[in-house]
Structures are given as C-alpha cells and as structure tokens.
Design a protein around this motif. Structure first.
Motif, short mmCIF file in Angstrom:
data_model
loop_
_atom_site.label_atom_id
_atom_site.label_comp_id
_atom_site.label_asym_id
_atom_site.label_seq_id
_atom_site.Cartn_x
_atom_site.Cartn_y
_atom_site.Cartn_z
N LYS A 1 -1.96 -30.71 34.57
CA LYS A 1 -1.18 -30.86 35.81
C LYS A 1 -1.65 -29.92 36.92
N GLU A 2 -2.76 -29.25 36.70
CA GLU A 2 -3.25 -28.31 37.70
C GLU A 2 -3.76 -29.07 38.93
N PRO A 3 -3.57 -28.46 40.12
CA PRO A 3 -4.10 -29.10 41.33
C PRO A 3 -5.62 -29.02 41.38
N LYS A 4 -6.21 -30.03 41.99
CA LYS A 4 -7.66 -30.11 42.19
C LYS A 4 -8.44 -30.02 40.88
N CYS A 5 -7.94 -30.72 39.87
CA CYS A 5 -8.62 -30.80 38.57
C CYS A 5 -9.65 -31.92 38.63
N ALA A 6 -10.90 -31.56 38.47
CA ALA A 6 -11.98 -32.53 38.53
C ALA A 6 -11.92 -33.52 37.36
N VAL A 7 -11.44 -33.08 36.23
CA VAL A 7 -11.36 -33.96 35.05
C VAL A 7 -10.29 -35.03 35.27
N LYS A 8 -9.12 -34.63 35.75
CA LYS A 8 -8.06 -35.61 36.02
C LYS A 8 -8.52 -36.60 37.09
N LYS A 9 -9.26 -36.10 38.08
CA LYS A 9 -9.79 -36.97 39.12
C LYS A 9 -10.77 -37.99 38.52
N ALA A 10 -11.60 -37.53 37.57
CA ALA A 10 -12.55 -38.42 36.91
C ALA A 10 -11.82 -39.49 36.09
N VAL A 11 -10.69 -39.11 35.49
CA VAL A 11 -9.88 -40.09 34.75
C VAL A 11 -9.31 -41.10 35.74
N ASP A 12 -8.74 -40.62 36.84
CA ASP A 12 -8.16 -41.50 37.85
C ASP A 12 -9.20 -42.48 38.42
N GLN A 13 -10.45 -42.03 38.51
CA GLN A 13 -11.52 -42.88 39.05
C GLN A 13 -12.19 -43.73 37.99
N GLY A 14 -11.79 -43.57 36.73
CA GLY A 14 -12.33 -44.41 35.66
C GLY A 14 -13.62 -43.92 35.04
N SER B 1 -12.01 -42.07 30.17
CA SER B 1 -10.79 -42.78 29.82
C SER B 1 -9.67 -41.80 29.50
N GLU B 2 -8.45 -42.24 29.75
CA GLU B 2 -7.28 -41.42 29.42
C GLU B 2 -7.25 -41.15 27.92
N LYS B 3 -7.67 -42.12 27.12
CA LYS B 3 -7.72 -41.95 25.66
C LYS B 3 -8.69 -40.85 25.27
N ARG B 4 -9.83 -40.78 25.93
CA ARG B 4 -10.83 -39.74 25.66
C ARG B 4 -10.27 -38.36 26.00
N LEU B 5 -9.58 -38.25 27.13
CA LEU B 5 -8.99 -36.97 27.53
C LEU B 5 -7.90 -36.56 26.54
N LYS B 6 -7.09 -37.51 26.08
CA LYS B 6 -6.05 -37.19 25.09
C LYS B 6 -6.68 -36.71 23.79
N SER B 7 -7.78 -37.32 23.40
CA SER B 7 -8.49 -36.90 22.19
C SER B 7 -9.02 -35.48 22.36
N TYR B 8 -9.56 -35.17 23.52
CA TYR B 8 -10.03 -33.82 23.82
C TYR B 8 -8.88 -32.82 23.69
N HIS B 9 -7.74 -33.12 24.33
CA HIS B 9 -6.58 -32.22 24.26
C HIS B 9 -6.14 -32.01 22.81
N SER B 10 -6.11 -33.07 22.06
CA SER B 10 -5.69 -32.99 20.65
C SER B 10 -6.62 -32.09 19.84
N GLN B 11 -7.92 -32.30 19.97
CA GLN B 11 -8.88 -31.49 19.22
C GLN B 11 -8.88 -30.04 19.69
N TYR B 12 -8.74 -29.83 20.97
CA TYR B 12 -8.72 -28.46 21.51
C TYR B 12 -7.51 -27.70 20.96
N ARG B 13 -6.34 -28.36 20.94
CA ARG B 13 -5.13 -27.72 20.37
C ARG B 13 -5.33 -27.42 18.89
N GLU B 14 -5.89 -28.36 18.14
CA GLU B 14 -6.09 -28.17 16.71
C GLU B 14 -7.03 -27.00 16.44
N VAL B 15 -8.11 -26.91 17.20
CA VAL B 15 -9.05 -25.80 17.03
C VAL B 15 -8.39 -24.48 17.41
N SER B 16 -7.59 -24.47 18.45
CA SER B 16 -6.89 -23.24 18.84
C SER B 16 -5.95 -22.77 17.74
#
Length: 80
Positions: A34-47, A50-65
């Motif tokens: 939810k951060e402002p001026k996030c280039a990754v969220k902008k890339a998702v919005d522009q296609g 994929s939103e699914k790819r970003l969700k997978s990234y978040h999931s794996q990042y949390r698991e590794v943490s």
C-alpha cells in the motif's frame, strides 16, 4: 507439512522481475502493498506482473522471514 527451506536470496532469484522493478519504488523498504509510488504495484496495474505472481512473492517472502526467525531462535537457544 512441507516447509520452504530457503532464504531471501532464493526469493530474489525466484522473483527477479519483481526485484528489478522494485528498484523504481520511492521507498527502499517498500513492501509492494500500500506504499505510495510503488513501482511493483504500478507494474501490476499496467499488466506487466500478474496479481497472482505478486501474491506468490508475498507468500514466499513471509514464509522465508518466519523461517529465518525460527533459525535465529534455535541458534540463540543452542548458545545458552
């Protein structure tokens, strides 16, 4: 239960395109949520990502943490 045995470097390798695009985020500690001026969220919005790819990234990042936190606890407990 299957656990991920990886570290943040392996997440970066698996999601290289997200880390490359993240160089354009306004904040270096951007979580790409939810951060402002996030280039990754902008890339998702522009296609570009994929939103699914970003969700997978978040999931794996949390698991590794979580895994790294557990490793640190074990190391601390073994030193006592």
């Amino acid at each position: 239960e299957l656990q991920l045995w990886a570290d943040h470097d392996s997440v970066e390798t698996s999601f290289k395109e997200i880390f490359d695009i993240a160089e354009g985020c306004k904040f270096k500690n951007c979580r790409h949520d939810k951060e402002p001026k996030c280039a990754v969220k902008k890339a998702v919005d522009q296609g570009f990502i994929s939103e699914k790819r970003l969700k997978s990234y978040h999931s794996q990042y949390r698991e590794v943490s979580l895994l790294e936190g557990r490793k640190e606890q074990l190391i601390f407990m073994n030193k006592r």
